[in-house]
Design a protein around this motif. Structure first.
Motif, mmCIF file in Angstrom:
data_model
loop_
_atom_site.group_PDB
_atom_site.id
_atom_site.type_symbol
_atom_site.label_atom_id
_atom_site.label_comp_id
_atom_site.label_asym_id
_atom_site.label_seq_id
_atom_site.Cartn_x
_atom_site.Cartn_y
_atom_site.Cartn_z
ATOM 1 N N ASP A 1 -45.648 94.661 -41.285
ATOM 2 C CA ASP A 1 -44.532 95.597 -41.441
ATOM 3 C C ASP A 1 -43.285 94.928 -40.889
ATOM 4 O O ASP A 1 -43.233 94.593 -39.696
ATOM 5 C CB ASP A 1 -44.796 96.910 -40.694
ATOM 6 N N LEU A 2 -42.279 94.738 -41.728
ATOM 7 C CA LEU A 2 -41.052 94.069 -41.320
ATOM 8 C C LEU A 2 -39.865 95.007 -41.477
ATOM 9 O O LEU A 2 -39.746 95.708 -42.486
ATOM 10 C CB LEU A 2 -40.822 92.805 -42.151
ATOM 11 N N GLU A 3 -38.983 94.991 -40.481
ATOM 12 C CA GLU A 3 -37.801 95.843 -40.465
ATOM 13 C C GLU A 3 -36.557 94.967 -40.573
ATOM 14 O O GLU A 3 -36.347 94.049 -39.776
ATOM 15 C CB GLU A 3 -37.760 96.658 -39.163
ATOM 16 N N VAL A 4 -35.705 95.256 -41.581
ATOM 17 C CA VAL A 4 -34.529 94.423 -41.823
ATOM 18 C C VAL A 4 -33.228 95.108 -41.431
ATOM 19 O O VAL A 4 -32.161 94.516 -41.564
ATOM 20 C CB VAL A 4 -34.462 93.984 -43.298
ATOM 21 N N GLY A 5 -33.283 96.349 -40.953
ATOM 22 C CA GLY A 5 -32.074 97.041 -40.534
ATOM 23 C C GLY A 5 -31.060 97.137 -41.659
ATOM 24 O O GLY A 5 -31.368 97.518 -42.778
ATOM 25 N N THR A 6 -29.815 96.756 -41.353
ATOM 26 C CA THR A 6 -28.749 96.777 -42.356
ATOM 27 C C THR A 6 -28.416 95.370 -42.843
ATOM 28 O O THR A 6 -27.386 95.166 -43.498
ATOM 29 C CB THR A 6 -27.460 97.396 -41.774
ATOM 30 N N ALA A 7 -29.253 94.408 -42.543
ATOM 31 C CA ALA A 7 -28.950 93.003 -42.834
ATOM 32 C C ALA A 7 -29.332 92.650 -44.267
ATOM 33 O O ALA A 7 -30.510 92.463 -44.590
ATOM 34 C CB ALA A 7 -29.674 92.090 -41.854
ATOM 35 N N GLY A 8 -28.337 92.529 -45.130
ATOM 36 C CA GLY A 8 -28.597 92.169 -46.524
ATOM 37 C C GLY A 8 -29.208 90.794 -46.664
ATOM 38 O O GLY A 8 -30.088 90.583 -47.505
ATOM 39 N N THR A 9 -28.766 89.826 -45.844
ATOM 40 C CA THR A 9 -29.344 88.486 -45.937
ATOM 41 C C THR A 9 -30.824 88.510 -45.600
ATOM 42 O O THR A 9 -31.627 87.831 -46.252
ATOM 43 C CB THR A 9 -28.623 87.501 -44.999
ATOM 44 N N VAL A 10 -31.208 89.291 -44.604
ATOM 45 C CA VAL A 10 -32.625 89.352 -44.217
ATOM 46 C C VAL A 10 -33.430 90.043 -45.311
ATOM 47 O O VAL A 10 -34.489 89.556 -45.728
ATOM 48 C CB VAL A 10 -32.790 90.084 -42.872
ATOM 49 N N ALA A 11 -32.933 91.171 -45.795
ATOM 50 C CA ALA A 11 -33.670 91.923 -46.813
ATOM 51 C C ALA A 11 -33.886 91.094 -48.079
ATOM 52 O O ALA A 11 -35.010 91.001 -48.596
ATOM 53 C CB ALA A 11 -32.913 93.206 -47.154
ATOM 54 N N ARG A 12 -32.832 90.474 -48.566
ATOM 55 C CA ARG A 12 -32.917 89.790 -49.863
ATOM 56 C C ARG A 12 -33.578 88.421 -49.748
ATOM 57 O O ARG A 12 -34.418 88.057 -50.582
ATOM 58 C CB ARG A 12 -31.517 89.709 -50.464
ATOM 59 N N PHE A 13 -33.201 87.646 -48.739
ATOM 60 C CA PHE A 13 -33.773 86.301 -48.613
ATOM 61 C C PHE A 13 -35.256 86.359 -48.268
ATOM 62 O O PHE A 13 -36.069 85.620 -48.825
ATOM 63 C CB PHE A 13 -33.025 85.499 -47.545
ATOM 64 N N LEU A 14 -35.628 87.238 -47.332
ATOM 65 C CA LEU A 14 -37.042 87.343 -46.959
ATOM 66 C C LEU A 14 -37.888 87.842 -48.119
ATOM 67 O O LEU A 14 -39.003 87.355 -48.342
ATOM 68 C CB LEU A 14 -37.205 88.283 -45.764
ATOM 69 N N THR A 15 -37.372 88.836 -48.849
ATOM 70 C CA THR A 15 -38.120 89.346 -49.998
ATOM 71 C C THR A 15 -38.471 88.219 -50.959
ATOM 72 O O THR A 15 -39.615 88.080 -51.412
ATOM 73 C CB THR A 15 -37.314 90.426 -50.732
ATOM 74 N N ALA A 16 -37.482 87.387 -51.280
ATOM 75 C CA ALA A 16 -37.707 86.295 -52.232
ATOM 76 C C ALA A 16 -38.642 85.233 -51.666
ATOM 77 O O ALA A 16 -39.549 84.748 -52.358
ATOM 78 C CB ALA A 16 -36.363 85.678 -52.615
ATOM 79 N N ALA A 17 -38.433 84.849 -50.421
ATOM 80 C CA ALA A 17 -39.268 83.812 -49.816
ATOM 81 C C ALA A 17 -40.715 84.268 -49.694
ATOM 82 O O ALA A 17 -41.652 83.503 -49.957
ATOM 83 C CB ALA A 17 -38.712 83.434 -48.446
ATOM 84 N N LEU A 18 -40.918 85.522 -49.316
ATOM 85 C CA LEU A 18 -42.282 86.045 -49.187
ATOM 86 C C LEU A 18 -42.943 86.194 -50.552
ATOM 87 O O LEU A 18 -44.144 85.918 -50.711
ATOM 88 C CB LEU A 18 -42.247 87.397 -48.474
ATOM 89 N N ALA A 19 -42.177 86.638 -51.542
ATOM 90 C CA ALA A 19 -42.739 86.814 -52.882
ATOM 91 C C ALA A 19 -43.208 85.492 -53.468
ATOM 92 O O ALA A 19 -44.119 85.466 -54.308
ATOM 93 C CB ALA A 19 -41.706 87.456 -53.801
ATOM 94 N N ALA A 20 -42.603 84.382 -53.041
ATOM 95 C CA ALA A 20 -42.960 83.068 -53.584
ATOM 96 C C ALA A 20 -43.935 82.298 -52.700
ATOM 97 O O ALA A 20 -44.355 81.196 -53.071
ATOM 98 C CB ALA A 20 -41.696 82.233 -53.770
#
Length: 465
Positions: free
Chosen positions: A94-113
């Motif tokens: 379970d990961l919490e990204v708060g309001t950080a767009g860079t964390v939400a978007r970059f992590l989503t892509a890196a984890l998906a790949a």
């Protein structure tokens, strides 16, 4: 709720050499690429604020070893990456990204790949505002490349679930019209570097804030990866094409983060508005940040500016600014700073090309227009910007600026002076010490002035009603 923080205009010209904290954008890119590399990297000058702490908290939750070199992140942080598999934790995360767009978007892509990770699935969630910010174009692009992403509540928004793909993300070609954020393109670069075949990104109508994409590519190169813009001779068809090569990343023994150019803009603007001279060291002509060129915008308004490889300087005479027509497509985060400068200029200012600001921590165009009007300006809200006519009779004083939980609203409007800033703590997202720096410049009102101004603010509010 805490009372508004009252600021006052500087008592004279600003003369200072100031180094803002490290770039948030560079910090979070470097930290995540370090996690994807096989070995230990050290990031020097890392921003020590909410957005970077959220990234680090996620990396630690994934089982990565993260250590500080000193008492602050700026002194250095070491990340021991384990390759593109991203993490040592097992089971569900379970990961919490708060309001950080860079964390939400970059992590989503890196984890998906991530190929062959130790974890079984990742549940990723953020703040209420982050759940409202656009993700759909990125998520559908990732799914089109073979990612396994599901949604908990509504499609195309957080919270979401990511499962690894057997054999890793295939990759391929993804086509976007004009993404809602340049972070979508940067996120696909993270994914492409870990994919089996690499990723080609076709941008039919270009991308907003392209310098941020170039920043991602340069940071990737520091970790041994490869991404490039395809030349017009190679790319047949409309728009632009970007090629991301699949490549195992290597650690970067010393990645140095520049001062944050967006934060620097506020101090440079002070010199333009109130006169004096402000120099930002270590932010020069070779900066990876598009916002490092904001001094040119201030020069267009009528300030003097110069930049060499080592520093940026702006000088002002405390007046004589002229309204401008600005296209800030490549530096949208400079919109609010420019809008405040426009209040002190003669004649109207029009800012265009920044429609993506409607999807940030706040709708910065609507919020900015509202607060500019409080100060007496006549403002026309455009689809992609603002038209600002400064108040002919001078700015209204003692106004409380609502910040909409948005750090850039607070930092930009503080430059006005003789205003109250509601929720000043929101600057912790990227610049926790911001108001301490302004205090050092004499811009924080002493307590008796605060009480007096608070009384006048109440009267102004009643009159406005």
């Amino acid at each position: 709720m805490r009372d508004p923080l009252l600021l006052r205009a500087p008592r004279g010209p600003i003369r200072a050499t100031l180094r803002p904290p490290g770039s948030k954008s560079l910090s979070n890119r470097a930290l995540l690429f370090a996690a994807m590399a096989d070995g230990t990297s050290e990031v020097i000058g890392c921003l020590d604020a909410e957005d970077t702490q959220l990234m680090l908290d996620c990396l630690v939750a994934m089982g990565l070893v993260v250590t500080r070199v000193g008492s602050t992140l700026a002194e250095g942080v070491r990340v021991t990456g384990v390759g593109a598999g991203l993490g040592r934790s097992v089971g569900d995360l379970d990961l919490e990204v708060g309001t950080a767009g860079t964390v939400a978007r970059f992590l989503t892509a890196a984890l998906a790949a991530a190929p062959a990770p130790s974890w079984e699935s990742v549940f990723l969630d953020g703040s209420e505002r982050m759940r409202e910010r656009p993700m759909g174009g990125l998520l559908e692009a990732l799914r089109g490349l073979g990612a396994d992403i599901g949604y908990k509540d509504a499609q195309h928004t957080l919270p979401l679930r990511i499962r690894p793909v057997a054999g890793g993300l295939p990759g391929g070609t993804v086509t976007l019209d004009r993404p809602a954020s340049s972070q979508f393109v940067s996120a696909l670069i993270f994914a492409g570097s870990s994919s089996r075949e690499g990723v080609d990104i076709v941008l039919r109508e270009g991308t907003p804030a392209r310098p941020y994409v170039d920043m991602t590519m340069a940071t990737l190169a520091a970790f041994g990866g490869s991404a490039r813009w395809v030349s017009s001779g190679e790319h047949q068809g409309p728009g632009e094409r970007l090629r991301v090569e699949p490549r195992a990343l290597r650690p970067c023994t010393r990645f140095v983060v520049e001062p944050d150019a967006s934060a620097a803009s506020y101090f440079l603007a002070l010199a333009a508005i109130y006169g004096g001279e402000v120099t930002i060291p270590d932010l020069g002509s070779e900066s990876l940040q598009g916002d490092a060129q904001f001094w040119r915008v201030l020069a267009a308004f009528g300030a003097e500016g110069e930049q060499d490889r080592e520093r940026t300087t702006v000088r002002g005479g405390g007046g004589g600014l002229r309204g401008q027509t600005l296209d800030l497509t490549d530096m949208p985060d400079m919109t609010l700073t420019a809008a405040v400068v426009a209040l002190f200029a003669e004649g109207p200012t029009q800012i265009r090309g920044v429609e993506i600001l409607r999807h940030h921590e706040s709708d910065r165009l609507a919020a900015g227009a509202t607060e500019l009007r409080k100060l007496g300006a006549e403002v026309r809200e455009l689809d992609d910007g603002l038209e600002i006519h400064p108040p002919a009779g001078g700015l209204r004083r003692g106004v409380v600026i609502d910040t909409y939980r948005d750090h850039r609203m607070a930092m930009a409007f503080a430059l006005v002076g003789d205003v109250g800033i509601a929720d000043p703590g929101c600057v912790a997202k990227t610049f926790p010490e911001y108001f301490e720096v302004l205090d050092g410049l004499g811009m924080i009102a002493p307590e008796p002035e605060l009480e007096s101004a608070s009384q006048s603010e109440e009267g102004d509010d009643d009159a406005a009603d």
